[in-house]
Design an enzyme around this catalytic site. Sequence first.
Site, PDB file in Angstrom:
ATOM      1  N   SER A  76       0.812  -1.220   0.000  1.00  0.00           N
ATOM      2  CA  SER A  76       0.000   0.000   0.000  1.00  0.00           C
ATOM      3  C   SER A  76       0.842   1.264   0.000  1.00  0.00           C
ATOM      4  CB  SER A  76      -0.949   0.003   1.202  1.00  0.00           C
ATOM      5  OG  SER A  76      -0.219   0.098   2.416  1.00  0.00           O
ATOM      6  N   ASP A 137       4.059  11.702  10.014  1.00  0.00           N
ATOM      7  CA  ASP A 137       2.622  11.776   9.761  1.00  0.00           C
ATOM      8  C   ASP A 137       1.800  11.724  11.041  1.00  0.00           C
ATOM      9  OD1 ASP A 137       3.022   9.188  10.537  1.00  0.00           O
ATOM     10  OD2 ASP A 137       2.100   8.252   8.784  1.00  0.00           O
ATOM     11  N   CYS A 195      -3.839   9.115   6.816  1.00  0.00           N
ATOM     12  CA  CYS A 195      -3.959   8.850   5.379  1.00  0.00           C
ATOM     13  C   CYS A 195      -4.542   7.463   5.133  1.00  0.00           C
ATOM     14  CB  CYS A 195      -2.594   8.986   4.705  1.00  0.00           C
ATOM     15  SG  CYS A 195      -2.017  10.701   4.573  1.00  0.00           S
ATOM     16  N   CYS A 350     -16.309  -2.310  10.110  1.00  0.00           N
ATOM     17  CA  CYS A 350     -15.670  -1.284   9.272  1.00  0.00           C
ATOM     18  C   CYS A 350     -14.427  -1.921   8.662  1.00  0.00           C
ATOM     19  CB  CYS A 350     -15.328  -0.043  10.097  1.00  0.00           C
ATOM     20  SG  CYS A 350     -14.178  -0.348  11.461  1.00  0.00           S
TER      21      CYS A 350
END
Length: 391
Positions: A76, A137, A195, A350
């Site tokens: 990813s 991040d 992200c 989810c």
Amino acid sequence: MLNPNLDTIELTKDDYERYSRHLILPEVGVDGQKKLKAASVLCIGSGGLGSPLLLYLAAAGIGRIGLVDFDIVDFSNLQRQIIHGTSWVGKPKIQSAKNRILEINPFCQVDLYETQINSENALDIIAPYDIIVDGTDNFPTRYLTNDACVLLNKPNVYGSIFRFEGQATVFNYEGGPNYRDLYPEPPPPGMVPSCAEGGVLGVLPGIIGTIQATETIKIILGAKNTLSGRLLLYNALDMKFRELKLRPNPERPVIEKLIDYEQFCGIPQAKAAEAAQQAAMEEITVTELKAIIDGDADDYVLIDVRNPHEYDIAQIPGSTLIPLPDIEQGDGVEQVRALLADGKKLIAHCKMGGRSAKALGILQEAGISGINVKGGIKAWSEEVDPSVPLY
């Protein structure tokens, strides 16, 4: 060493050929290229921002590059972390990055710190370098990096990205503002999605990371018009740049030492609250859910609280999409209530279980109890049906 003794630095025949396009620029020239060769830069992170940054710093002739990262390359990552390749999946990012840096410039010294930077090691890691570039991040590491740079008087070249938007500036340079002038206090944990949750346009970190590389090179060359005191905002969808002025806040607290930044950002408290919520919440595994589905039971409703575009990627059979934002705004609560009108029990999932737990917490406050699917659709793909795409 932002003001090196240039008489002690020599450019080789290879340097003259390799950096010829720099050497003919009056703003760089031989002295400027010597400054680049003498400079040392520490990049914290080799992900989306660090990838273009490291490539261009190596290509520019930075003599010494330090790299802090403890993660491994994942499939990813490859959509935006262009320094890494498919053959490096599952291997340390810093080794992948070093390999690519040395392909570009075999004369660059590359220092690796395969560790998580923290309050105990930050000052020792940062101290030897002229300029620090923040490619992280998360808020705890950003505050840590900022405070360490303030204590050591190091320029901090900052960038951040989310979805289609990015920002960049230079902190703690020539009396300019630092990160705490932009964000005096961290946002509540979970308020700003990562992200991984919100997504990011693959080319966006390339733009922001290249801006960070540009500012780093300008600082080394002694250019006057850096982004210090200016926050550059970029929107890729609109293809627009905006600029905000930043000034030091005379009332900001004096940074005297490094602190516990996880605590400062409320991470342990949020994790404890989440753990308490999950402990009080009924859960089932994906294999238990599969048994319910295979048993053709009609006494349950399975809702998926992910976003619509995630639902388009992959679904668990029989699930109904009711996104978490709809539940937070109230409309989704009534949708769930209507689905349960016949006395059916509620099951929610989810991507990995966090958002569905949050949704069930909101529903519980509205008088609707439910069961969370542990691990979400990611666990479903890994343990039940490998044909369901991972994302």
